[in-house]
Structures are given as structure tokens and as C-alpha cells.
Design a protein around this motif. Structure first.
Motif, PDB file in Angstrom:
ATOM      1  N   ALA A 162      45.691  23.680  45.478  1.00 48.96           N
ATOM      2  CA  ALA A 162      45.690  22.484  44.642  1.00 48.96           C
ATOM      3  C   ALA A 162      44.334  22.261  43.988  1.00 48.96           C
ATOM      4  O   ALA A 162      44.246  21.776  42.851  1.00 48.96           O
TER       5      ALA A 162
ATOM      6  N   ARG B 169      40.722  13.519  39.415  1.00 51.02           N
ATOM      7  CA  ARG B 169      41.281  14.879  39.444  1.00 51.02           C
ATOM      8  C   ARG B 169      41.663  15.270  40.868  1.00 51.02           C
ATOM      9  O   ARG B 169      42.699  15.907  41.083  1.00 51.02           O
ATOM     10  N   TRP B 170      40.820  14.886  41.831  1.00 49.81           N
ATOM     11  CA  TRP B 170      41.113  15.205  43.230  1.00 49.81           C
ATOM     12  C   TRP B 170      42.385  14.476  43.678  1.00 49.81           C
ATOM     13  O   TRP B 170      43.256  15.064  44.318  1.00 49.81           O
TER      14      TRP B 170
ATOM     15  N   ASP C 163      44.883  13.537  41.913  1.00 49.34           N
ATOM     16  CA  ASP C 163      46.058  14.078  41.234  1.00 49.34           C
ATOM     17  C   ASP C 163      46.415  15.488  41.676  1.00 49.34           C
ATOM     18  O   ASP C 163      47.495  15.988  41.321  1.00 49.34           O
ATOM     19  N   SER C 164      45.535  16.139  42.426  1.00 44.59           N
ATOM     20  CA  SER C 164      45.786  17.519  42.844  1.00 44.59           C
ATOM     21  C   SER C 164      45.781  17.616  44.367  1.00 44.59           C
ATOM     22  O   SER C 164      46.839  17.565  45.014  1.00 44.59           O
TER      23      SER C 164
END
Length: 343
Positions: free
Chosen positions: A119, A329-330, A332-333
């Protein structure tokens, strides 16, 4: 540095086809299983054979070159060598956003750790491109980073007030939040530091500690992954990568996944069980003589306390330090995969 590298490589250069592309490769710690079982065979044998002689490799390791750990990826970006691999946490002084790759206590199994890494990979790819002028080829694990102590402990709370060598910046922040003192000591210096009382405990992979003889200078083993999985990133200088043909790029990416990355992950979970057996004598040791460290059981309460501190204090502090949109970003992943959201 280029001259030094060329000198070190001179003894390993063999006759190569006239048009062969030679890659100068700097591997991770030469004494540890990841290098000996996976890195060295892949770069020395698997890739050259798969290329039919089109790609040849000159291989050393960063400790054999006496490189500063924080210099490994910056020198890669400068083109001092073509390929390098080491623990991503060694580069966080230059790229604090990279700490989001290997978060403590998030992944408890190899499958969970790989899902977390997969991820995070688009983020890691961007970081290496922008920070280190390089292209990510693979991310492989060391075993979970557990706690070796030359001090009697019976639970996580007993780390309070002790001096503990962390395996990365986020781990150091977590230890400090737990009431311990995070101490910066290089891997090679840990045995002496434990023996002389510079540190009371130290975090590293169970297999790494067994291979490096930490059992000689420590008595208790706390098998909670306070240091995450110490992800090892393999990257190639971007200018070198762009100079390769499309066929060479495709071959490298295909072979490194099947011949290095996948096998390293496949062995990671069993490695932890075996390494704990080797360190404590609780079970069969396939790696050599079993030792007699005291195994400290991790309670649910210990784990929940550490996890709460991670999510309420350590991750938000990292998000602020990394800046930009890295927390988003973290979330969402990696966050979606592991079920954690940074507020």
C-alpha cells in the motif's frame, strides 16, 4: 568514492561479453540472512543468468565499503554506484516522510506487513524519485524488530526508565512515549553498548540479533514488534535506469520480484518463529545452536497500551513533521489497509 568503489570491485570483475551492461551493486548488511540467502544469490547468479550475459553485476555491501548509513541513498542518487539496498529508516533524516513505510505495531504477521508495504509503495516510489534520484525496484523485510534486554523485564511497562537502542526514528518516539530513553547506537556497536551498560535494551530483528550474537550480551527477549519490520528498499540510480533498454528494465523488474522479493517475504513469518526458538531454546533451532534467553510474554494489555500511544501520539507527530499531504496519502493507502487513521 568512485575510485574506492572501483578498487573494491576490481577483484570481482570477470570477463564479460563486449556489449554487457554492468551494474555496480551495494547490498545491505553482509552478515545477515537477507543478504546471504536472497540478495547475494540474486545479484551474483540469478539476474546475470536470466539475462544471458546481457547484465553483469559487481557486488559488495555497505558495511564492507564502510559507508555511513545515512549516506547510502544520497550517494546512489549521485551515481557513485548503480544499485543500493538498505533499511529505509537509515534515510529518514533526508526524507522524514519515509517513516510512514515502516510503522511499529501495525503489522503483526508477514502477510499484514506485505500488505502495508504494498500500500505504501506508490508513496515510497515518489520519495526515492524526488529525494534520491532513484527508482524503487523492491521492498523486502527484515524480521519483526523485537526487544533484546540485558536487564530483567517481565512486561512492556518495565522498559520505563531504561535506555533502549531504537531501530528507527518512529520507534524511538514510541519508546520515549512509553517512558524509556531512546538511544542512537549503530547496529554493529550494540553488543558493546549492551555489555558496557550504554544501553539496557536494543531493538532489532530476532534473526539479526541471533546472527550478530546479541544473545551473548542480553538476557531477556520481548517479542513485540516495537520496531516494525525494518523494510529494506532496493533502488537503482535514475540516470542508470533511464539508460537501460526497455527489455533490460522489464527483465530486472520481473526477476527481482520472483527471484528476490517474493522469496524473502515468503520466509519472513517462519523466520520469526525459528529465530525466537534459536534465541530462547523454546522449540527447534534450524540455524544452529539454541540459546537460553528468557522469553517475556506480551500481554494484550501491553500491546493495547503501545498501540494506543502509537495512534494518539506517535503517528500524529510524524504527520506534522513530514508536512505536506503525506498524512492524507498515508490514510488513503496504508491507513485503509491496516485500519488506522491519522487525525
Amino acid at each position: 568514492m568512485k575510485k574506492s568503489f572501483a578498487f573494491l570491485m576490481a577483484s570481482t570483475v570477470c570477463a564479460t561479453p563486449v556489449f554487457a551492461e554492468t551494474l555496480s551493486v551495494v547490498g545491505s548488511w553482509s552478515s545477515l540472512p537477507l543478504h546471504n540467502q536472497y540478495e547475494a544469490p540474486f545479484w551474483s547468479e540469478t539476474l546475470p543468468a536470466a539475462s544471458g550475459g546481457d547484465l553483469t553485476v559487481e557486488l559488495t555491501t555497505h558495511n564492507q565499503m564502510s559507508l555511513g548509513l545515512g549516506d547510502i541513498y544520497p550517494l546512489l542518487g549521485q551515481g557513485v554506484y548503480d544499485v543500493a539496498m538498505t533499511v529505509a529508516d537509515y534515510a529518514v533524516a533526508d526524507a522524514p516522510e519515509l517513516e510512514g513505510l515502516d510503522v511499529p505495531l501495525i503489522a503483526l504477521t508477514a502477510d499484514e506487513a506485505r500488505a502495508m508495504v504494498d500500500a505504501a509503495r506508490p508513496m515510497v516510489t515518489d520519495i526515492y524519485h524526488d529525494r534520491f534520484n532513484s527508482h524503487v525496484l523492491a521492498i523486502a523485510p527484515y524480521p519483526p524488530q523485537v526487544v533484546f534486554c540485558n536487564h530483567e523485564i517481565s512486561n512492556l511497562a518495565d522498559l520505563e526508565g531504561l535506555k533502549v537502542r531504537a531501530s528507527g526514528r518512529m520507534t524511538a518516539k514510541l519508546l520515549e512515549a512509553l517512558g524509556a530513553e531512546g538511544v542512537n547506537v549503530s547496529f554493529a556497536e550494540v553488543p558493546g553498548a549492551l555489555q558496557n551498560g550504554v544501553v539496557d535494551c536494543a531493538v532489532t530483528g530476532a534473526g539479526s540479533g541471533y546472527s550478530a550474537g546479541w544473545w551473548e550480551v542480553s538476557t531477556h527477549l520481548l517479542p513485540i514488534p516495537l520496531g516494525g519490520w525494518d523494510s529494506v528498499v532496493t533502488a537503482i540510480n535514475l540516470d542508470k535506469w533511464n539508460s537501460l533498454s526497455d527489455a533490460q528494465k522489464a527483465l530486472i523488474e520481473s526477476e527481482i520480484k520472483s527471484g528476490f522479493e517474493d522469496p524473502a517475504w515468503a520466509s519472513a513469518q517462519d523466520a520469526l518463529v525459528n529465530d525466537i526458538a534459536c534465541l530462547t531454546g523454546n522449540g527447534d533451532c534450524p540455524s544452529g545452536d539454541a540459546r537460553s534467553m528468557t522469553l517475556v510474554e506480551v500481554s494484550d494489555a501491553d500491546f493495547e497500551r503501545a498501540r494506543d500511544i502509537l495512534t494518539s501520539e506517535v503517528l500524529p507527530e510524524w504527520a506534522e513533521r513530514a508536512g505536506g499531504d503525506w498524512a492524507a496519502r498515508w490514510n488513503d493507502s496504508v491507513g485503509k489497509v491496516v485500519g488506522v487513521t491519522i487525525n
